[in-house]
Design an enzyme around this catalytic site. Structure first.
Site, PDB file in Angstrom:
ATOM      1  N   TYR A  59       0.830  -1.219   0.000  1.00 48.11           N
ATOM      2  CA  TYR A  59       0.000   0.000   0.000  1.00 48.11           C
ATOM      3  C   TYR A  59       0.860   1.262   0.000  1.00 48.11           C
ATOM      4  O   TYR A  59       0.506   2.280  -0.594  1.00 48.11           O
ATOM      5  CB  TYR A  59      -0.993  -0.016   1.171  1.00 48.11           C
ATOM      6  N   ARG A  62       1.626   1.830  -3.594  1.00 43.89           N
ATOM      7  CA  ARG A  62       0.488   2.336  -4.361  1.00 43.89           C
ATOM      8  C   ARG A  62       0.177   3.783  -3.964  1.00 43.89           C
ATOM      9  O   ARG A  62      -0.171   4.613  -4.797  1.00 43.89           O
ATOM     10  CB  ARG A  62      -0.742   1.436  -4.145  1.00 43.89           C
ATOM     11  N   ASN A  95     -12.737   2.767  -5.982  1.00 37.90           N
ATOM     12  CA  ASN A  95     -11.324   3.103  -5.995  1.00 37.90           C
ATOM     13  C   ASN A  95     -10.894   3.707  -4.660  1.00 37.90           C
ATOM     14  O   ASN A  95     -11.669   4.390  -3.993  1.00 37.90           O
ATOM     15  CB  ASN A  95     -11.017   4.092  -7.131  1.00 37.90           C
ATOM     16  N   HIS A 112     -14.877   1.238  -0.789  1.00 39.89           N
ATOM     17  CA  HIS A 112     -13.759   0.343  -0.439  1.00 39.89           C
ATOM     18  C   HIS A 112     -12.661   1.076   0.324  1.00 39.89           C
ATOM     19  O   HIS A 112     -11.545   0.562   0.445  1.00 39.89           O
ATOM     20  CB  HIS A 112     -13.173  -0.286  -1.705  1.00 39.89           C
ATOM     21  N   CYS A 139       0.109   6.341  15.996  1.00 43.24           N
ATOM     22  CA  CYS A 139      -1.207   6.937  15.766  1.00 43.24           C
ATOM     23  C   CYS A 139      -1.212   8.326  16.399  1.00 43.24           C
ATOM     24  O   CYS A 139      -0.776   8.480  17.545  1.00 43.24           O
ATOM     25  CB  CYS A 139      -2.284   6.067  16.428  1.00 43.24           C
ATOM     26  N   GLY A 178     -16.010   1.903 -15.961  1.00 44.59           N
ATOM     27  CA  GLY A 178     -14.675   1.301 -15.780  1.00 44.59           C
ATOM     28  C   GLY A 178     -14.588   0.303 -14.656  1.00 44.59           C
ATOM     29  O   GLY A 178     -13.647   0.340 -13.863  1.00 44.59           O
ATOM     30  N   THR A 179     -15.585  -0.587 -14.574  1.00 40.19           N
ATOM     31  CA  THR A 179     -15.487  -1.635 -13.560  1.00 40.19           C
ATOM     32  C   THR A 179     -15.811  -2.984 -14.186  1.00 40.19           C
ATOM     33  O   THR A 179     -16.740  -3.124 -14.974  1.00 40.19           O
ATOM     34  CB  THR A 179     -16.404  -1.365 -12.341  1.00 40.19           C
ATOM     35  N   ALA A 222     -12.758   5.758 -20.865  1.00 42.05           N
ATOM     36  CA  ALA A 222     -13.524   6.659 -19.988  1.00 42.05           C
ATOM     37  C   ALA A 222     -13.296   8.119 -20.372  1.00 42.05           C
ATOM     38  O   ALA A 222     -14.222   8.941 -20.320  1.00 42.05           O
ATOM     39  CB  ALA A 222     -13.110   6.423 -18.538  1.00 42.05           C
TER      40      ALA A 222
HETATM   41  C1  BV8 Z   1     -17.964  -8.468   1.503  1.00 42.84           C
HETATM   42  C2  BV8 Z   1      -9.878  -2.194  -1.682  1.00 42.84           C
HETATM   43  C3  BV8 Z   1     -19.419  -9.221   3.219  1.00 42.84           C
HETATM   44  C4  BV8 Z   1      -8.520  -2.787  -1.489  1.00 42.84           C
HETATM   45  C5  BV8 Z   1     -11.205  -3.835  -2.908  1.00 42.84           C
HETATM   46  C6  BV8 Z   1     -21.470 -11.884  -3.109  1.00 42.84           C
HETATM   47  C7  BV8 Z   1     -21.976 -10.920  -2.237  1.00 42.84           C
HETATM   48  C8  BV8 Z   1     -21.141 -10.297  -1.309  1.00 42.84           C
HETATM   49  C9  BV8 Z   1     -19.779 -10.621  -1.259  1.00 42.84           C
HETATM   50  C10 BV8 Z   1     -19.258 -11.580  -2.123  1.00 42.84           C
HETATM   51  C11 BV8 Z   1     -20.100 -12.206  -3.055  1.00 42.84           C
HETATM   52  N1  BV8 Z   1     -19.354 -13.079  -3.749  1.00 42.84           N
HETATM   53  C12 BV8 Z   1     -18.066 -13.016  -3.317  1.00 42.84           C
HETATM   54  C13 BV8 Z   1     -17.973 -12.148  -2.312  1.00 42.84           C
HETATM   55  C14 BV8 Z   1     -16.756 -11.848  -1.570  1.00 42.84           C
HETATM   56  C15 BV8 Z   1     -15.909 -10.757  -2.188  1.00 42.84           C
HETATM   57  C16 BV8 Z   1     -15.872 -10.776  -3.681  1.00 42.84           C
HETATM   58  O1  BV8 Z   1     -16.594 -10.041  -4.338  1.00 42.84           O
HETATM   59  N2  BV8 Z   1     -14.982 -11.594  -4.226  1.00 42.84           N
HETATM   60  C17 BV8 Z   1     -14.836 -11.635  -5.665  1.00 42.84           C
HETATM   61  C18 BV8 Z   1     -13.348 -11.763  -6.004  1.00 42.84           C
HETATM   62  C19 BV8 Z   1     -15.649 -12.809  -6.179  1.00 42.84           C
HETATM   63  N3  BV8 Z   1     -16.382  -9.471  -1.742  1.00 42.84           N
HETATM   64  C20 BV8 Z   1     -15.936  -8.989  -0.571  1.00 42.84           C
HETATM   65  O2  BV8 Z   1     -15.186  -9.604   0.162  1.00 42.84           O
HETATM   66  C21 BV8 Z   1     -16.441  -7.630  -0.154  1.00 42.84           C
HETATM   67  N4  BV8 Z   1     -16.957  -7.685   1.193  1.00 42.84           N
HETATM   68  O3  BV8 Z   1     -18.489  -9.203   0.724  1.00 42.84           O
HETATM   69  O4  BV8 Z   1     -18.335  -8.374   2.842  1.00 42.84           O
HETATM   70  C22 BV8 Z   1     -20.674  -8.449   3.192  1.00 42.84           C
HETATM   71  C23 BV8 Z   1     -21.097  -7.841   2.009  1.00 42.84           C
HETATM   72  C24 BV8 Z   1     -22.306  -7.149   2.012  1.00 42.84           C
HETATM   73  C25 BV8 Z   1     -23.052  -7.055   3.181  1.00 42.84           C
HETATM   74  C26 BV8 Z   1     -22.598  -7.661   4.348  1.00 42.84           C
HETATM   75  C27 BV8 Z   1     -21.422  -8.349   4.356  1.00 42.84           C
HETATM   76  C28 BV8 Z   1     -15.322  -6.615  -0.108  1.00 42.84           C
HETATM   77  C29 BV8 Z   1     -14.787  -6.362  -1.487  1.00 42.84           C
HETATM   78  C30 BV8 Z   1     -13.828  -5.164  -1.453  1.00 42.84           C
HETATM   79  C31 BV8 Z   1     -12.401  -5.618  -1.730  1.00 42.84           C
HETATM   80  N5  BV8 Z   1     -11.518  -4.463  -1.799  1.00 42.84           N
HETATM   81  N6  BV8 Z   1     -10.460  -2.732  -2.908  1.00 42.84           N
HETATM   82  C32 BV8 Z   1      -7.571  -2.325  -2.535  1.00 42.84           C
HETATM   83  O5  BV8 Z   1      -7.965  -1.651  -3.505  1.00 42.84           O
HETATM   84  O6  BV8 Z   1      -6.389  -2.654  -2.380  1.00 42.84           O
HETATM   85  S1  BV8 Z   1     -11.805  -4.400  -4.386  1.00 42.84           S
HETATM   86  C33 BV8 Z   1     -10.660  -4.017  -5.576  1.00 42.84           C
HETATM   87  O7  BV8 Z   1     -11.091  -4.682  -6.722  1.00 42.84           O
HETATM   88  C34 BV8 Z   1     -10.557  -2.549  -5.963  1.00 42.84           C
HETATM   89  O8  BV8 Z   1     -11.481  -1.750  -5.239  1.00 42.84           O
HETATM   90  C35 BV8 Z   1     -10.931  -2.472  -7.387  1.00 42.84           C
HETATM   91  O9  BV8 Z   1     -11.806  -1.428  -7.663  1.00 42.84           O
HETATM   92  C36 BV8 Z   1     -11.645  -3.746  -7.532  1.00 42.84           C
HETATM   93  C37 BV8 Z   1     -11.414  -4.293  -8.904  1.00 42.84           C
HETATM   94  O10 BV8 Z   1     -12.548  -4.043  -9.521  1.00 42.84           O
HETATM   95  P1  BV8 Z   1     -12.652  -2.932 -10.677  1.00 42.84           P
HETATM   96  O11 BV8 Z   1     -12.742  -1.584 -10.059  1.00 42.84           O
HETATM   97  O12 BV8 Z   1     -13.745  -3.403 -11.502  1.00 42.84           O
HETATM   98  O13 BV8 Z   1     -11.270  -2.940 -11.422  1.00 42.84           O
HETATM   99  P2  BV8 Z   1     -10.669  -4.058 -12.392  1.00 42.84           P
HETATM  100  O14 BV8 Z   1      -9.216  -3.777 -12.504  1.00 42.84           O
HETATM  101  O15 BV8 Z   1     -11.114  -5.405 -11.953  1.00 42.84           O
HETATM  102  O16 BV8 Z   1     -11.358  -3.781 -13.812  1.00 42.84           O
HETATM  103  C38 BV8 Z   1     -11.042  -2.581 -14.480  1.00 42.84           C
HETATM  104  C39 BV8 Z   1     -12.156  -2.338 -15.468  1.00 42.84           C
HETATM  105  O17 BV8 Z   1     -11.905  -1.081 -16.096  1.00 42.84           O
HETATM  106  C40 BV8 Z   1     -12.206  -3.373 -16.575  1.00 42.84           C
HETATM  107  O18 BV8 Z   1     -13.549  -3.670 -16.895  1.00 42.84           O
HETATM  108  C41 BV8 Z   1     -11.516  -2.655 -17.745  1.00 42.84           C
HETATM  109  O19 BV8 Z   1     -12.028  -3.076 -19.001  1.00 42.84           O
HETATM  110  C42 BV8 Z   1     -11.921  -1.242 -17.489  1.00 42.84           C
HETATM  111  N7  BV8 Z   1     -10.991  -0.254 -18.047  1.00 42.84           N
HETATM  112  C43 BV8 Z   1      -9.630  -0.308 -18.114  1.00 42.84           C
HETATM  113  N8  BV8 Z   1      -9.172   0.821 -18.679  1.00 42.84           N
HETATM  114  C44 BV8 Z   1     -10.245   1.602 -18.969  1.00 42.84           C
HETATM  115  C45 BV8 Z   1     -11.403   0.922 -18.567  1.00 42.84           C
HETATM  116  N9  BV8 Z   1     -12.639   1.437 -18.727  1.00 42.84           N
HETATM  117  C46 BV8 Z   1     -12.728   2.663 -19.291  1.00 42.84           C
HETATM  118  N10 BV8 Z   1     -11.660   3.376 -19.702  1.00 42.84           N
HETATM  119  C47 BV8 Z   1     -10.412   2.878 -19.558  1.00 42.84           C
HETATM  120  N11 BV8 Z   1      -9.355   3.606 -19.970  1.00 42.84           N
END
Ligand code: BV8
Length: 241
Positions: A59, A62, A95, A112, A139, A178-179, A222
């Site tokens: 971190y 980053r 983000n 997040h 802290c 962009g997600t 974007a």
């Molecule tokens: C939780 C912080 C319980 C850290 C991040 C179903 C329901 C609930 C939870 C789950 C579920 N199934 C699975 C889960 C668990 C898990 C999960 O989702 N796992 C996944 C892998 C299956 N979720 C969790 O654990 C979450 N918490 O569930 O708690 C709960 C929930 C609700 C209620 C009660 C209890 C917590 C998830 C948060 C994790 N932390 N970030 C850090 O950043 O270091 S997530 C992390 O991934 C980042 O935030 C980042 O944003 C994200 C990646 O996603 P994207 O933003 O989409 O980015 P990515 O790189 O993947 O994609 C980029 C996109 O941009 C692409 O589409 C690309 O084409 C596009 N792009 C690229 N360039 C451009 C562009 N678009 C436009 N223009 C461009 N130039």
């Protein structure tokens, strides 16, 4: 579109793709590895307990990278939209960078968390993160050397889900920018918006895991799609005002 003087409420969800053209690496483009690390090693509570220095260094690196990049025209276009819509816009970002704020947005929901904030594991207070947490700075409130990045790791509960859920239930338009739609619960927002009868629009460089759910998908960068869409929406709202 709205009738005269009715509200038109918009929820925008942004992901890593909106910051990509500012030079911030996305999760996806790194092939699911962040700077060579596996997600479970650097973005989970267990990973932090197992190897806190690796996580802090991840971190710190980053945070340093984000400090030297600039917001792009897509961030600034959403700030223009906020100027026009005020409280009728809810901007939610996955983000942890501050590019929306540096691009002019004043009300941003960081579901997040934020890499620029440190959370104390002893007293629970938040403070501006120093450049590095690796060397365990104290802290500012309790002097505990127990600061962590104020980000939501996998397995932790994202922020403001009730507020976001209420906005999705009342919105007229939901736009995802962009997600990849791979991380929940953010990836489920489009389904909630549809259930509430909202129009849904996706702006993305590639097809996402939820593109098929959206009413409309526009493919492109974007920096091109977001300003054009904001101009189009504002023109439409002026016409129907
Ligand atoms: C939780 C912080 C319980 C850290 C991040 C179903 C329901 C609930 C939870 C789950 C579920 N199934 C699975 C889960 C668990 C898990 C999960 O989702 N796992 C996944 C892998 C299956 N979720 C969790 O654990 C979450 N918490 O569930 O708690 C709960 C929930 C609700 C209620 C009660 C209890 C917590 C998830 C948060 C994790 N932390 N970030 C850090 O950043 O270091 S997530 C992390 O991934 C980042 O935030 C980042 O944003 C994200 C990646 O996603 P994207 O933003 O989409 O980015 P990515 O790189 O993947 O994609 C980029 C996109 O941009 C692409 O589409 C690309 O084409 C596009 N792009 C690229 N360039 C451009 C562009 N678009 C436009 N223009 C461009 N130039």
């Amino acid at each position: 579109m709205t009738s005269r003087n009715a509200r038109y409420r918009v929820v925008v969800l942004t992901g890593a793709g909106i910051s990509a053209e500012s030079g911030v690496a996305t999760f996806r483009d790194a092939g699911g590895l962040w700077e060579g690390h596996r997600v479970e090693d650097v973005a989970t509570p267990a990973g932090f307990v197992r190897d806190p220095d690796t996580v802090q260094r991840f971190y710190d690196d980053r945070r340093a990278a984000i400090a030297v990049v600039q917001p792009n025209v897509a961030h600034r276009a959403l700030a223009r939209l906020e100027d026009a819509l005020g409280d009728d816009l809810l901007l939610v970002t996955q983000n942890i960078d501050d590019l929306h704020e540096r691009g002019g947005s004043r009300a941003v929901i960081h579901m997040h968390g934020r890499i620029g904030i440190a959370l104390c594991r002893s007293c629970g207070k938040r403070s501006a993160a120093p450049t590095m947490l690796l060397d365990r700075p104290p802290c500012p409130y309790c002097s505990g050397r127990t600061l962590r990045p104020d980000v939501v790791w996998f397995g932790e509960v994202p922020h403001d889900l009730d507020l976001i859920g209420r906005a999705l239930a009342e919105c007229d338009l939901f736009v995802a920018v962009g997600t990849l739609g791979a991380v929940y619960p953010a990836a489920g927002f489009v389904a909630s918006a549809l259930d509430a009868g909202a129009r849904t629009l996706e702006l993305n460089l590639t097809v996402s895991e939820v593109s098929s759910i959206f009413d409309e998908v526009r493919m492109g960068r974007a920096s091109e799609l977001v300003p054009a869409w904001v101009d189009e929406l504002l023109a439409e709202l002026r016409r129907t005002a």
